[in-house]
Design a protein around this motif. Sequence first.
Motif, PDB file in Angstrom:
ATOM      1  N   LEU A  80     -31.445  -1.843 -43.018  1.00  0.00           N
ATOM      2  CA  LEU A  80     -31.154  -1.505 -44.409  1.00  0.00           C
ATOM      3  C   LEU A  80     -32.329  -0.743 -45.024  1.00  0.00           C
ATOM      4  O   LEU A  80     -32.131   0.237 -45.743  1.00  0.00           O
ATOM      5  CB  LEU A  80     -30.845  -2.768 -45.217  1.00  0.00           C
ATOM      6  CG  LEU A  80     -30.490  -2.561 -46.691  1.00  0.00           C
ATOM      7  CD1 LEU A  80     -29.286  -1.628 -46.857  1.00  0.00           C
ATOM      8  CD2 LEU A  80     -30.222  -3.901 -47.364  1.00  0.00           C
ATOM      9  N   ALA A  81     -33.548  -1.150 -44.711  1.00  0.00           N
ATOM     10  CA  ALA A  81     -34.726  -0.471 -45.257  1.00  0.00           C
ATOM     11  C   ALA A  81     -34.793   0.998 -44.838  1.00  0.00           C
ATOM     12  O   ALA A  81     -35.241   1.848 -45.613  1.00  0.00           O
ATOM     13  CB  ALA A  81     -35.999  -1.195 -44.840  1.00  0.00           C
ATOM     14  N   SER A  82     -34.331   1.314 -43.635  1.00  0.00           N
ATOM     15  CA  SER A  82     -34.362   2.722 -43.207  1.00  0.00           C
ATOM     16  C   SER A  82     -33.269   3.546 -43.891  1.00  0.00           C
ATOM     17  O   SER A  82     -33.371   4.771 -43.943  1.00  0.00           O
ATOM     18  CB  SER A  82     -34.247   2.829 -41.684  1.00  0.00           C
ATOM     19  OG  SER A  82     -32.952   2.493 -41.253  1.00  0.00           O
ATOM     20  N   TRP A  84     -32.680   3.101 -47.061  1.00  0.00           N
ATOM     21  CA  TRP A  84     -33.089   3.145 -48.450  1.00  0.00           C
ATOM     22  C   TRP A  84     -33.255   4.566 -48.992  1.00  0.00           C
ATOM     23  O   TRP A  84     -32.728   4.871 -50.072  1.00  0.00           O
ATOM     24  CB  TRP A  84     -34.362   2.333 -48.648  1.00  0.00           C
ATOM     25  CG  TRP A  84     -34.934   2.463 -50.013  1.00  0.00           C
ATOM     26  CD1 TRP A  84     -36.142   2.976 -50.347  1.00  0.00           C
ATOM     27  CD2 TRP A  84     -34.319   2.077 -51.244  1.00  0.00           C
ATOM     28  NE1 TRP A  84     -36.319   2.931 -51.711  1.00  0.00           N
ATOM     29  CE2 TRP A  84     -35.210   2.387 -52.288  1.00  0.00           C
ATOM     30  CE3 TRP A  84     -33.086   1.513 -51.559  1.00  0.00           C
ATOM     31  CZ2 TRP A  84     -34.918   2.151 -53.621  1.00  0.00           C
ATOM     32  CZ3 TRP A  84     -32.795   1.274 -52.895  1.00  0.00           C
ATOM     33  CH2 TRP A  84     -33.702   1.588 -53.903  1.00  0.00           C
ATOM     34  N   PRO A  85     -33.943   5.491 -48.314  1.00  0.00           N
ATOM     35  CA  PRO A  85     -34.080   6.846 -48.874  1.00  0.00           C
ATOM     36  C   PRO A  85     -32.723   7.521 -49.120  1.00  0.00           C
ATOM     37  O   PRO A  85     -32.538   8.179 -50.143  1.00  0.00           O
ATOM     38  CB  PRO A  85     -34.896   7.604 -47.820  1.00  0.00           C
ATOM     39  CG  PRO A  85     -35.640   6.539 -47.091  1.00  0.00           C
ATOM     40  CD  PRO A  85     -34.719   5.348 -47.064  1.00  0.00           C
ATOM     41  N   GLU A  86     -31.793   7.327 -48.200  1.00  0.00           N
ATOM     42  CA  GLU A  86     -30.457   7.910 -48.361  1.00  0.00           C
ATOM     43  C   GLU A  86     -29.727   7.277 -49.550  1.00  0.00           C
ATOM     44  O   GLU A  86     -29.131   7.979 -50.374  1.00  0.00           O
ATOM     45  CB  GLU A  86     -29.652   7.703 -47.080  1.00  0.00           C
ATOM     46  CG  GLU A  86     -28.276   8.327 -47.100  1.00  0.00           C
ATOM     47  CD  GLU A  86     -28.281   9.830 -46.896  1.00  0.00           C
ATOM     48  OE1 GLU A  86     -27.327  10.472 -47.341  1.00  0.00           O
ATOM     49  OE2 GLU A  86     -29.239  10.364 -46.304  1.00  0.00           O
ATOM     50  N   LEU A  87     -29.763   5.952 -49.636  1.00  0.00           N
ATOM     51  CA  LEU A  87     -29.094   5.261 -50.738  1.00  0.00           C
ATOM     52  C   LEU A  87     -29.728   5.633 -52.082  1.00  0.00           C
ATOM     53  O   LEU A  87     -29.021   5.890 -53.061  1.00  0.00           O
ATOM     54  CB  LEU A  87     -29.142   3.749 -50.534  1.00  0.00           C
ATOM     55  CG  LEU A  87     -28.345   3.209 -49.346  1.00  0.00           C
ATOM     56  CD1 LEU A  87     -28.576   1.711 -49.193  1.00  0.00           C
ATOM     57  CD2 LEU A  87     -26.867   3.510 -49.506  1.00  0.00           C
ATOM     58  N   LYS A  88     -31.038   5.670 -52.116  1.00  0.00           N
ATOM     59  CA  LYS A  88     -31.744   6.008 -53.349  1.00  0.00           C
ATOM     60  C   LYS A  88     -31.373   7.418 -53.819  1.00  0.00           C
ATOM     61  O   LYS A  88     -31.111   7.632 -55.006  1.00  0.00           O
ATOM     62  CB  LYS A  88     -33.253   5.903 -53.134  1.00  0.00           C
ATOM     63  CG  LYS A  88     -34.060   6.136 -54.385  1.00  0.00           C
ATOM     64  CD  LYS A  88     -35.537   5.928 -54.109  1.00  0.00           C
ATOM     65  CE  LYS A  88     -36.335   6.196 -55.362  1.00  0.00           C
ATOM     66  NZ  LYS A  88     -37.770   6.070 -55.140  1.00  0.00           N
ATOM     67  N   TYR A 107     -26.889  -7.530 -52.781  1.00  0.00           N
ATOM     68  CA  TYR A 107     -27.457  -6.891 -51.587  1.00  0.00           C
ATOM     69  C   TYR A 107     -28.576  -5.915 -51.941  1.00  0.00           C
ATOM     70  O   TYR A 107     -29.525  -5.750 -51.170  1.00  0.00           O
ATOM     71  CB  TYR A 107     -26.372  -6.179 -50.786  1.00  0.00           C
ATOM     72  CG  TYR A 107     -25.419  -7.107 -50.074  1.00  0.00           C
ATOM     73  CD1 TYR A 107     -25.859  -8.265 -49.449  1.00  0.00           C
ATOM     74  CD2 TYR A 107     -24.065  -6.818 -50.014  1.00  0.00           C
ATOM     75  CE1 TYR A 107     -24.989  -9.106 -48.779  1.00  0.00           C
ATOM     76  CE2 TYR A 107     -23.180  -7.656 -49.341  1.00  0.00           C
ATOM     77  CZ  TYR A 107     -23.647  -8.794 -48.727  1.00  0.00           C
ATOM     78  OH  TYR A 107     -22.783  -9.625 -48.064  1.00  0.00           O
ATOM     79  N   LEU A 108     -28.483  -5.275 -53.092  1.00  0.00           N
ATOM     80  CA  LEU A 108     -29.524  -4.327 -53.487  1.00  0.00           C
ATOM     81  C   LEU A 108     -30.797  -5.013 -53.973  1.00  0.00           C
ATOM     82  O   LEU A 108     -31.817  -4.358 -54.163  1.00  0.00           O
ATOM     83  CB  LEU A 108     -29.007  -3.369 -54.556  1.00  0.00           C
ATOM     84  CG  LEU A 108     -28.040  -2.297 -54.049  1.00  0.00           C
ATOM     85  CD1 LEU A 108     -27.561  -1.432 -55.198  1.00  0.00           C
ATOM     86  CD2 LEU A 108     -28.682  -1.432 -52.962  1.00  0.00           C
ATOM     87  N   PHE A 111     -34.289  -4.392 -52.673  1.00  0.00           N
ATOM     88  CA  PHE A 111     -35.130  -3.309 -53.175  1.00  0.00           C
ATOM     89  C   PHE A 111     -35.444  -3.565 -54.648  1.00  0.00           C
ATOM     90  O   PHE A 111     -34.847  -2.965 -55.534  1.00  0.00           O
ATOM     91  CB  PHE A 111     -34.419  -1.959 -53.011  1.00  0.00           C
ATOM     92  CG  PHE A 111     -33.943  -1.725 -51.619  1.00  0.00           C
ATOM     93  CD1 PHE A 111     -34.829  -1.437 -50.597  1.00  0.00           C
ATOM     94  CD2 PHE A 111     -32.586  -1.811 -51.312  1.00  0.00           C
ATOM     95  CE1 PHE A 111     -34.391  -1.243 -49.308  1.00  0.00           C
ATOM     96  CE2 PHE A 111     -32.145  -1.609 -50.020  1.00  0.00           C
ATOM     97  CZ  PHE A 111     -33.045  -1.331 -49.015  1.00  0.00           C
ATOM     98  N   HIS A 114     -35.165  -1.177 -58.195  1.00  0.00           N
ATOM     99  CA  HIS A 114     -34.523   0.065 -57.770  1.00  0.00           C
ATOM    100  C   HIS A 114     -34.065   0.909 -58.948  1.00  0.00           C
ATOM    101  O   HIS A 114     -34.001   2.120 -58.849  1.00  0.00           O
ATOM    102  CB  HIS A 114     -33.364  -0.197 -56.821  1.00  0.00           C
ATOM    103  CG  HIS A 114     -32.298  -1.084 -57.369  1.00  0.00           C
ATOM    104  ND1 HIS A 114     -31.445  -0.687 -58.368  1.00  0.00           N
ATOM    105  CD2 HIS A 114     -31.955  -2.353 -57.062  1.00  0.00           C
ATOM    106  CE1 HIS A 114     -30.610  -1.674 -58.650  1.00  0.00           C
ATOM    107  NE2 HIS A 114     -30.906  -2.699 -57.877  1.00  0.00           N
TER     108      HIS A 114
END
Length: 192
Positions: A80-82, A84-88, A107-108, A111, A114
């Motif tokens: 999930l951490a990897s 993060w840039p895409e989701l952000k 689930y968020l 982070f 955020h």
Amino acid sequence: MLDSPLSAIPWAALDFEGAGELPGYTDVPIQVGLVQATGIEPPLAVRQFRSFIAAHRPVALAARRVHGITDRDLTDAPELASLWPELKARLGDHVVVAHNASVEKRYLRAFPGHGFGPWVDTLTLTRRLYPNLESHRLGDLVAAFGLTPALDALCPQLAWHDALYDAAASLLVLQHTIRAAGLQEKPLRILF
């Protein structure tokens, strides 16, 4: 953004599927789906994103029965951490849409700070605008509003409890509700 008309809002509908509860394990996300659109008129999907997520624990049998995701599906899934840039990048500067948003918000929490939002929960919204409906489950709303063909066209070969399919369904329900209530030129704040 709260004073912008709903017809011009950038939306990002989000859905997670989880591994389910097991003794000694907390629930974790194992799939994410995200659909972005601007405004409330078709074409709906500007961008779509879907990924499995590494769980580092077995998927509960009850969860597998709901969404069909197995441990094998997650073998090479990213952390999930990897993601993060895409989701952000996809959630930032968008109004986040989810059906029963408390699950996605939970689930968020991985982070902290955020800053996504504001959030529109289609479950809360449809309960408020359609109190006499027998059911406010996402699938029942899609059927009641006649949105199944549009949803299937948007997410071919997918089905309920696939994160992308459910995210798209949430956005379609939101857009339909705004149009049906004649709220297109009302400010975003009216949804809160």
